[in-house]
Design a protein around this motif. Structure first.
Motif, PDB file in Angstrom:
ATOM      1  N   ASP A 120    -124.221-134.868 -38.915  1.00 58.69           N
ATOM      2  CA  ASP A 120    -125.438-135.046 -38.116  1.00 58.69           C
ATOM      3  C   ASP A 120    -126.667-134.431 -38.795  1.00 58.69           C
ATOM      4  N   LYS A 121    -126.513-133.987 -40.062  1.00 55.88           N
ATOM      5  CA  LYS A 121    -127.581-133.440 -40.914  1.00 55.88           C
ATOM      6  C   LYS A 121    -127.954-132.011 -40.539  1.00 55.88           C
ATOM      7  N   MET A 122    -127.212-131.419 -39.604  1.00 57.18           N
ATOM      8  CA  MET A 122    -127.523-130.082 -39.110  1.00 57.18           C
ATOM      9  C   MET A 122    -126.559-129.037 -39.649  1.00 57.18           C
ATOM     10  N   VAL A 123    -127.062-127.800 -39.731  1.00 58.34           N
ATOM     11  CA  VAL A 123    -126.230-126.624 -39.991  1.00 58.34           C
ATOM     12  C   VAL A 123    -126.433-125.665 -38.826  1.00 58.34           C
ATOM     13  N   MET A 124    -125.334-125.104 -38.318  1.00 55.34           N
ATOM     14  CA  MET A 124    -125.413-124.185 -37.190  1.00 55.34           C
ATOM     15  C   MET A 124    -124.711-122.869 -37.514  1.00 55.34           C
ATOM     16  N   MET A 125    -125.252-121.806 -36.998  1.00 54.89           N
ATOM     17  CA  MET A 125    -124.671-120.471 -37.156  1.00 54.89           C
ATOM     18  C   MET A 125    -124.042-120.057 -35.831  1.00 54.89           C
ATOM     19  N   TRP A 126    -122.797-119.576 -35.904  1.00 53.10           N
ATOM     20  CA  TRP A 126    -122.043-119.216 -34.704  1.00 53.10           C
ATOM     21  C   TRP A 126    -121.597-117.755 -34.767  1.00 53.10           C
ATOM     22  N   GLU A 127    -121.337-117.195 -33.602  1.00 49.64           N
ATOM     23  CA  GLU A 127    -120.836-115.824 -33.517  1.00 49.64           C
ATOM     24  C   GLU A 127    -119.599-115.827 -32.631  1.00 49.64           C
ATOM     25  N   LEU A 128    -118.508-115.270 -33.155  1.00 50.66           N
ATOM     26  CA  LEU A 128    -117.236-115.316 -32.443  1.00 50.66           C
ATOM     27  C   LEU A 128    -117.317-114.626 -31.083  1.00 50.66           C
TER      28      LEU A 128
ATOM     29  N   GLY B  75    -133.196-129.680 -41.895  1.00 44.23           N
ATOM     30  CA  GLY B  75    -134.125-129.966 -42.976  1.00 44.23           C
ATOM     31  C   GLY B  75    -133.650-131.052 -43.921  1.00 44.23           C
ATOM     32  N   HIS B  76    -132.359-131.409 -43.843  1.00 48.36           N
ATOM     33  CA  HIS B  76    -131.822-132.444 -44.723  1.00 48.36           C
ATOM     34  C   HIS B  76    -131.977-133.827 -44.104  1.00 48.36           C
ATOM     35  N   ALA B  77    -132.103-134.823 -44.973  1.00 48.84           N
ATOM     36  CA  ALA B  77    -132.285-136.208 -44.519  1.00 48.84           C
ATOM     37  C   ALA B  77    -130.965-136.958 -44.407  1.00 48.84           C
ATOM     38  N   MET B  78    -129.893-136.357 -44.948  1.00 44.95           N
ATOM     39  CA  MET B  78    -128.579-136.993 -44.891  1.00 44.95           C
ATOM     40  C   MET B  78    -127.517-135.943 -44.600  1.00 44.95           C
ATOM     41  N   VAL B  79    -126.256-136.379 -44.566  1.00 41.97           N
ATOM     42  CA  VAL B  79    -125.137-135.493 -44.253  1.00 41.97           C
ATOM     43  C   VAL B  79    -125.159-134.247 -45.137  1.00 41.97           C
ATOM     44  N   VAL B  80    -124.895-133.098 -44.524  1.00 44.79           N
ATOM     45  CA  VAL B  80    -124.843-131.831 -45.268  1.00 44.79           C
ATOM     46  C   VAL B  80    -123.433-131.672 -45.844  1.00 44.79           C
TER      47      VAL B  80
ATOM     48  N   GLY C 266    -126.604-127.949 -49.225  1.00 47.05           N
ATOM     49  CA  GLY C 266    -126.787-129.106 -50.098  1.00 47.05           C
ATOM     50  C   GLY C 266    -126.397-130.369 -49.364  1.00 47.05           C
ATOM     51  N   SER C 267    -126.920-131.499 -49.833  1.00 46.06           N
ATOM     52  CA  SER C 267    -126.744-132.740 -49.096  1.00 46.06           C
ATOM     53  C   SER C 267    -126.637-133.935 -50.040  1.00 46.06           C
ATOM     54  N   ARG C 268    -126.248-135.067 -49.452  1.00 45.84           N
ATOM     55  CA  ARG C 268    -126.264-136.324 -50.198  1.00 45.84           C
ATOM     56  C   ARG C 268    -127.688-136.846 -50.393  1.00 45.84           C
ATOM     57  N   ASP C 269    -128.667-136.134 -49.857  1.00 43.72           N
ATOM     58  CA  ASP C 269    -130.066-136.521 -50.078  1.00 43.72           C
ATOM     59  C   ASP C 269    -130.606-135.967 -51.401  1.00 43.72           C
ATOM     60  N   ASN C 270    -129.706-135.434 -52.247  1.00 41.43           N
ATOM     61  CA  ASN C 270    -130.029-134.929 -53.592  1.00 41.43           C
ATOM     62  C   ASN C 270    -130.748-133.586 -53.587  1.00 41.43           C
ATOM     63  N   THR C 271    -130.794-132.911 -52.451  1.00 38.16           N
ATOM     64  CA  THR C 271    -131.553-131.658 -52.379  1.00 38.16           C
ATOM     65  C   THR C 271    -130.670-130.461 -52.050  1.00 38.16           C
TER      66      THR C 271
ATOM     67  N   CYS D  89    -136.690-122.248 -43.952  1.00 40.08           N
ATOM     68  CA  CYS D  89    -136.407-122.687 -45.319  1.00 40.08           C
ATOM     69  C   CYS D  89    -137.410-122.020 -46.255  1.00 40.08           C
ATOM     70  N   VAL D  90    -136.899-121.320 -47.290  1.00 36.60           N
ATOM     71  CA  VAL D  90    -137.777-120.576 -48.188  1.00 36.60           C
ATOM     72  C   VAL D  90    -137.887-121.224 -49.569  1.00 36.60           C
ATOM     73  N   GLU D  91    -136.930-122.077 -49.942  1.00 40.72           N
ATOM     74  CA  GLU D  91    -136.974-122.767 -51.228  1.00 40.72           C
ATOM     75  C   GLU D  91    -136.343-124.149 -51.080  1.00 40.72           C
ATOM     76  N   LYS D  92    -136.819-125.083 -51.912  1.00 42.66           N
ATOM     77  CA  LYS D  92    -136.265-126.439 -51.917  1.00 42.66           C
ATOM     78  C   LYS D  92    -136.227-126.957 -53.341  1.00 42.66           C
ATOM     79  N   ALA D  93    -135.112-127.597 -53.706  1.00 46.54           N
ATOM     80  CA  ALA D  93    -134.996-128.184 -55.040  1.00 46.54           C
ATOM     81  C   ALA D  93    -134.342-129.552 -54.915  1.00 46.54           C
ATOM     82  N   SER D  94    -134.815-130.481 -55.728  1.00 47.67           N
ATOM     83  CA  SER D  94    -134.274-131.840 -55.685  1.00 47.67           C
ATOM     84  C   SER D  94    -134.039-132.343 -57.100  1.00 47.67           C
TER      85      SER D  94
END
Length: 367
Positions: A124-132, A144-149, A164-169, A180-185
């Motif tokens: 769903d292009k999302m990353v989530m942080m969980w706490e047990l 921040g990603h345009a495709m699957v993470v 990282g993602s299939r969106d090349n970034t 988000c502090v840095e981005k590379a593609s």
């Protein structure tokens, strides 16, 4: 006994045979039979049948399991096609907690060392942080990603997250703020996996463009590119000392289907290759040094096999066949003698090294 004899005398031979077969069927259902293949260092291969105690625990997921990771010495975290993240006690066979928030299949899990926090990535292009110990809702969300993470790695000090993602970034996040502090593609850099180098600011990355890259998180710049392989690189892992790394590749019919050991220090050249799988190798891990007198690694493949290799020589020391499990998707070290292996058809397998017989690996439970 006298009553049984009377019944047998009155029954026809066909009925007696049927009763005998039914009784034997009940007995066999209580035992776990599995066939595995043993490869000795001299190349001799032998098929063996083992009958061992086996536990079928309650399933962690209701569909194929995509990924499993160890959270601590008792718990693992897994994700699958059922869109859920599950914390599971693999020692007792109990679900500790289920986490729901993603809209599509879970692709990656990354745990924060010595904590009860972890991350999940999804189609769903999302990353989530969980706490047990916290609420069932995600503590933090990273969008921040345009495709699957397809890549997820946490820095050694747990302050940063690289995705990282299939969106090349690749995106670098501040865990505390969720920003988000840095981005590379990089063109055609379809990320397949990310792994942070212990005690270093470097991130190892595999790609569908058959390339393995080492990134410097300080500015998110490419620090080194390894020689291009002939097949898609599916996964990577860094040794605990940070000196070596393994990558594994796609393939079919024995072409490709290998794992490769690389030097991360001065030369950064290929050290050794591990060939013997017949389909895509989906995961590879360094096994604990306490496990054997020699350094060893393990691989899991879509050919339903888990292999243990001599890290230095490339010799296959043992092969466990998990027939009927479908493609094996993920492998994780649970403790000094146990591995967790995720599969398409039979959930998660708990595997254990039998020290009484060298480095033999056997399945002791499934969930």
């Amino acid at each position: 006994m006298l009553l049984l004899r009377c019944h047998l005398k009155q029954a026809s031979p066909q009925k007696v045979l049927c009763r005998f077969c039914a009784a034997m069927g009940k007995l066999q259902s209580k035992l776990k039979h599995s066939t595995y293949r043993y490869s000795s260092p001299d190349g001799f291969i032998e098929e063996r049948m083992q009958t061992k105690a086996f536990q079928q625990y309650s399933p962690a997921h209701v569909d194929a399991v995509s990924v499993v990771a160890a959270l601590n010495s008792d718990l693992c975290v897994s994700g699958g096609k059922d869109k859920t993240v599950v914390a599971y006690n693999w020692r007792t066979g109990h679900v500790v907690k289920r986490f729901k928030g993603h809209d599509r299949e879970i692709t990656k899990i990354a745990c924060i060392h010595k904590s009860n926090q972890f991350f999940s990535a999804s189609r769903d292009k999302m990353v989530m942080m969980w706490e047990l110990q916290g609420p069932s809702q995600p503590r933090q969300q990273f969008s921040g990603h345009a495709m699957v993470v397809t890549g997820l790695a946490v820095s050694p000090d747990s302050s940063q997250l690289c995705t990282g993602s299939r969106d090349n970034t690749l995106l670098l996040w501040d865990v505390g703020t969720g920003q988000c502090v840095e981005k590379a593609s990089v063109s055609r850099n379809l990320v397949t996996h990310l792994c942070w180098v212990p005690r270093e600011p470097y991130i190892l990355q595999t790609s569908e463009d058959k390339t393995i890259r080492l990134w410097d998180s300080r500015g998110l710049q490419i620090a080194h590119t390894f020689p291009t392989k002939q097949h898609i690189q599916t996964y990577c892992e860094v040794s605990e000392d940070g000196h070596r790394c393994i990558s594994c590749s796609s393939g079919f019919g024995g072409e490709g289907c290998e794992a490769t050991l690389w030097d991360l220090r001065q030369t950064r050249n290929r050290i050794c290759e591990y060939k013997g799988h017949f389909q895509t190798v989906a995961s590879c891990v360094f096994l604990p040094r306490a496990l054997a007198s020699m350094p060893v690694i393990a691989t899991s493949s879509h050919d339903c096999k888990v292999k243990i290799w001599n890290e230095d020589t490339g010799v296959c020391l043992f092969t466990l066949s998990l027939d009927g499990s479908g493609p094996l998707t993920s492998l994780a070290v649970a403790d000094t003698i146990s591995l967790l292996c995720a599969s398409f058809s039979r959930g998660i397998h708990l595997l254990r090294v039998d020290h009484s017989r060298g480095l033999e690996l056997r399945e002791v439970a499934a969930f």
